[in-house]
Design an enzyme around this catalytic site. Sequence first.
Site, PDB file in Angstrom:
ATOM      1  N   GLU A 117       0.159   5.857  10.041  1.00  0.00           N
ATOM      2  CA  GLU A 117       0.720   4.507  10.099  1.00  0.00           C
ATOM      3  C   GLU A 117       1.468   4.240   8.802  1.00  0.00           C
ATOM      4  OE1 GLU A 117      -2.538   1.745  10.651  1.00  0.00           O
ATOM      5  OE2 GLU A 117      -3.432   3.036  12.167  1.00  0.00           O
ATOM      6  N   LYS A 119       2.091   2.274   5.527  1.00  0.00           N
ATOM      7  CA  LYS A 119       1.249   1.429   4.687  1.00  0.00           C
ATOM      8  C   LYS A 119       2.092   0.217   4.314  1.00  0.00           C
ATOM      9  CE  LYS A 119      -1.837   1.577   0.741  1.00  0.00           C
ATOM     10  NZ  LYS A 119      -1.366   0.376   0.059  1.00  0.00           N
ATOM     11  N   ASP A 121       3.173  -3.011   2.524  1.00  0.00           N
ATOM     12  CA  ASP A 121       2.890  -3.535   1.195  1.00  0.00           C
ATOM     13  C   ASP A 121       2.849  -5.053   1.242  1.00  0.00           C
ATOM     14  OD1 ASP A 121       2.348  -3.529  -1.446  1.00  0.00           O
ATOM     15  OD2 ASP A 121       4.379  -3.069  -2.111  1.00  0.00           O
ATOM     16  N   TYR A 230      -3.959  -3.802  12.296  1.00  0.00           N
ATOM     17  CA  TYR A 230      -4.289  -2.397  12.542  1.00  0.00           C
ATOM     18  C   TYR A 230      -5.767  -2.091  12.705  1.00  0.00           C
ATOM     19  CZ  TYR A 230      -4.449  -2.996   7.458  1.00  0.00           C
ATOM     20  OH  TYR A 230      -4.671  -3.482   6.206  1.00  0.00           O
ATOM     21  N   LYS A 316       0.812   8.004  -1.124  1.00  0.00           N
ATOM     22  CA  LYS A 316       1.719   7.071  -1.802  1.00  0.00           C
ATOM     23  C   LYS A 316       3.043   7.772  -2.087  1.00  0.00           C
ATOM     24  CE  LYS A 316      -0.467   3.205  -2.920  1.00  0.00           C
ATOM     25  NZ  LYS A 316      -0.460   2.870  -4.263  1.00  0.00           N
ATOM     26  N   CYS A 410      -4.941  -7.945 -38.283  1.00  0.00           N
ATOM     27  CA  CYS A 410      -4.921  -8.622 -36.977  1.00  0.00           C
ATOM     28  C   CYS A 410      -3.806  -9.666 -36.958  1.00  0.00           C
ATOM     29  CB  CYS A 410      -6.263  -9.297 -36.711  1.00  0.00           C
ATOM     30  SG  CYS A 410      -6.261 -10.314 -35.215  1.00  0.00           S
ATOM     31  N   CYS A 413      -5.696 -13.260 -36.795  1.00  0.00           N
ATOM     32  CA  CYS A 413      -6.561 -13.824 -37.838  1.00  0.00           C
ATOM     33  C   CYS A 413      -6.445 -13.088 -39.172  1.00  0.00           C
ATOM     34  CB  CYS A 413      -8.015 -13.847 -37.370  1.00  0.00           C
ATOM     35  SG  CYS A 413      -8.725 -12.201 -37.211  1.00  0.00           S
ATOM     36  N   CYS A 428      -9.897  -5.503 -34.235  1.00  0.00           N
ATOM     37  CA  CYS A 428     -10.168  -6.633 -35.106  1.00  0.00           C
ATOM     38  C   CYS A 428     -11.667  -6.860 -34.972  1.00  0.00           C
ATOM     39  CB  CYS A 428      -9.394  -7.863 -34.635  1.00  0.00           C
ATOM     40  SG  CYS A 428      -9.953  -9.362 -35.439  1.00  0.00           S
ATOM     41  N   CYS A 433     -12.385 -14.336 -34.261  1.00  0.00           N
ATOM     42  CA  CYS A 433     -10.928 -14.239 -34.113  1.00  0.00           C
ATOM     43  C   CYS A 433     -10.462 -15.073 -32.918  1.00  0.00           C
ATOM     44  CB  CYS A 433     -10.538 -12.773 -33.911  1.00  0.00           C
ATOM     45  SG  CYS A 433      -8.821 -12.559 -33.418  1.00  0.00           S
TER      46      CYS A 433
HETATM   47  S1  IVH Z   1      -6.425   0.751   6.781  1.00  0.00           S
HETATM   48  C1  IVH Z   1     -10.810   0.909   6.110  1.00  0.00           C
HETATM   49  N1  IVH Z   1      -3.889   0.710   7.470  1.00  0.00           N
HETATM   50  O1  IVH Z   1      -3.646  -0.900   2.114  1.00  0.00           O
HETATM   51  C2  IVH Z   1      -9.346   0.856   6.358  1.00  0.00           C
HETATM   52  N2  IVH Z   1      -4.523  -0.307   5.426  1.00  0.00           N
HETATM   53  O2  IVH Z   1      -5.214   0.424  -0.258  1.00  0.00           O
HETATM   54  C3  IVH Z   1      -8.663  -0.043   5.443  1.00  0.00           C
HETATM   55  N3  IVH Z   1      -2.698  -1.383   4.226  1.00  0.00           N
HETATM   56  O3  IVH Z   1      -6.545  -2.815   1.797  1.00  0.00           O
HETATM   57  C4  IVH Z   1      -7.237  -0.153   5.526  1.00  0.00           C
HETATM   58  N4  IVH Z   1      -1.117  -0.877   5.665  1.00  0.00           N
HETATM   59  O4  IVH Z   1      -4.474  -3.943   2.767  1.00  0.00           O
HETATM   60  C5  IVH Z   1      -4.808   0.369   6.542  1.00  0.00           C
HETATM   61  N5  IVH Z   1      -1.691   0.716   8.209  1.00  0.00           N
HETATM   62  C6  IVH Z   1      -2.601   0.369   7.300  1.00  0.00           C
HETATM   63  C7  IVH Z   1      -2.268  -0.361   6.136  1.00  0.00           C
HETATM   64  C8  IVH Z   1      -3.270  -0.685   5.216  1.00  0.00           C
HETATM   65  C9  IVH Z   1      -1.405  -1.488   4.530  1.00  0.00           C
HETATM   66  C10 IVH Z   1      -3.341  -1.919   3.014  1.00  0.00           C
HETATM   67  C11 IVH Z   1      -4.637  -2.651   3.246  1.00  0.00           C
HETATM   68  C12 IVH Z   1      -5.667  -1.943   2.404  1.00  0.00           C
HETATM   69  C13 IVH Z   1      -4.825  -1.231   1.422  1.00  0.00           C
HETATM   70  C14 IVH Z   1      -5.561   0.011   0.977  1.00  0.00           C
END
Ligand code: IVH
Length: 671
Positions: A117, A119, A121, A230, A316, A410, A413, A428, A433
């Site tokens: 999936e 991720k 943000d 999800y 990542k 420092c 202080c 320090c 301080c």
């Molecule tokens: S699964 C136990 N799926 O990424 C499973 N997380 O660093 C937990 N996130 O806290 C998360 N897209 O907020 C999952 N397709 C996705 C996601 C996702 C974004 C976020 C989520 C989680 C963080 C993990």
Amino acid sequence: MTTTRTADAASARAAELRALIDRHAHRYHVLDAPEISDAEYDRLFRELVDLEAAHPELMTPDSPTQRVGGAPLDSFTKVSHRSQMLSLDNAFSAAEVEAFFRRAERGAGVVDAYVCELKIDGLAISLSYRDGVLVRAATRGDGVEGEDVTANVRTVRTVPMRLKEGSGLPDSFEVRGEVYLPKARFAALNAQLEEAGKPTYANPRSAAAGGVRQLDPGVTAKRGLSTFMYQLEPSPPAHTQAEVLDLLEQAGFRVNPHRHVAGSLDEVLAFIEHWSTRRHGLDYDTDGIVIKVSSLALQAELGKVSRSPRWAIAYKFPPEEVETEVLDIAVQVGRTGAVTPVAHLRPVLVAGSTVRRCTLHNEDEVARKDVRIGDTVLLHKAGDVIPEIVRTILEKRPAGSAAWVMPSRCPACATELVREVGEVVRRCVNPLCPAQRRERLRHFASRGSMNIEGLGESIIDQLVDAGFVADAADLFSVTVDQLLTLEGFAQRSAEKLHEAIAARRTVPLTRLINALGIRHVGEHTATLLARHFGGMEALAAAGAEELTAVEGVGPVVAESVARWFATGEGRELIHRLDAAGVHAEGVRAATGGTWHGQSWVLTGSMETLTRPDAEERIRALGASPGTSVSKRTHTVVAGASPGSKLARAQELGVRVIDEQTFLDELTAAGG
Ligand code: IVH
């Protein structure tokens, strides 16, 4: 008679309109496939608004008219999640994804399918439904308790307020996912803010977070937030993550379409490769790919370590690198007196946010990288989060620049800084301080510590400058009248902050320990200590030796904790906090318990109790659940397949009992 019939008719029409509006809103916002014109939709909506205005008794909390946002709130209530909201471990290379595959397959045998999936943000969110109706929305918070943001989330169009009939989902469940702000919305919002001369948001994620945490839902409603869901908690009737996603989609949730069920590592790596460039073309930020073992049975088998599941990993995307200029190198004094050089940079956009400052960690690091004022440097974000100078671009160094030198005193202080043997930082050492005090207070009030709503850094500065507050205990005696003398406060805001401070007099022990700002003690160690000692008194009384016996606590940490509680300032603060009525919740005063002062150690697995439950009951009787056996251990409870602790107990002649005896003794002791 007539009125009743009219009311009946009105009620029926309202229900019909809500169903129609929900249906068309879902087609428009979630499926992106409208069936009727906008004008037609507006007409239906208008009719419902008028009907509800004429018959206020027909208003329901799940009515689509509520999406425009209700009355502003004073603050958010904290709520507990149904089960912990976990986070994910990260992988930064194909090799690390492969290692995850090996770990998963070692733990679960053959894994036939992984779901990939995007991720997203954004901001993790948890929605609770009962009998098909949205009853609560909460932020992730610390994973255990979050904030109730229902009023705001109701305004998010992609969140169904009522599920379609026959969705096949349980009567009561939580669905989890991400709230985010589309990139286009983000750009428009910042343009608007800039024009109004207001501060802009650093990235879409903070704009989304700001939107979800608005006290006025009307503001959230206008922001244009969206969601991708999800996870289902509990997950029945699905058997796989792939099914969960389909089920959520069928029930009316918005689910990201770019998901892929992969059977092999190569397929997963191809998916990652595919999105590593294409992600920039999406209308939302994605910082990686989440790879999940699809089978829910295997997920359960794999379980979790600490706060992350073993059945999933987040790959990542590699961080971006950009060039910028070092405008200045300043030094900052931390709460433990550590003095850190910080580079002030020409603002630059990297990996989705604008960076203005960046820590240089310590003088050795500055020397190693030879970063100088005026240098052009290469900047990236470590783990896509922490800005970091990769290196100086020597070809661009201006003539006549000089190496940077750490000040010897420092900046706050003027006390001579001390660098202990074997340490990289200068400190320090003046406990009075002002800079350290300020940092300690900031840390005390911060999110991971006492989490005092509305007590931000600038207000703390004002309180210190006005002489109202010198240490954490003073916060609890600040009056509304004192707050009113500070800039930016009116009666209502002063009262609100006063209440927010008072509301945090009782907090979980972990928070209180973390808040003390003891060197080497962060959230993780605070949790270990809280679990082991169960109360502040027991912790304060523990010597370095007893502290070292706590699993996960090494000699350096133990020494630091013992020293903190032994010094005048530490003892004094504990005493003053106590006098201010600040204490940890949920832990019975250890002195009252029948097993007061005893150390009980559990080993092996129990049939009738989970380990946290057993520990909780031991604590409730005034004893502390220990993690290792020593001569001081009162009793060892041995469950099925006990570990080396049993042997150790026998060796030391410590009393050992089985689970049944333990249960009997608990009952006898009144636990
Ligand atoms: S699964 C136990 N799926 O990424 C499973 N997380 O660093 C937990 N996130 O806290 C998360 N897209 O907020 C999952 N397709 C996705 C996601 C996702 C974004 C976020 C989520 C989680 C963080 C993990």
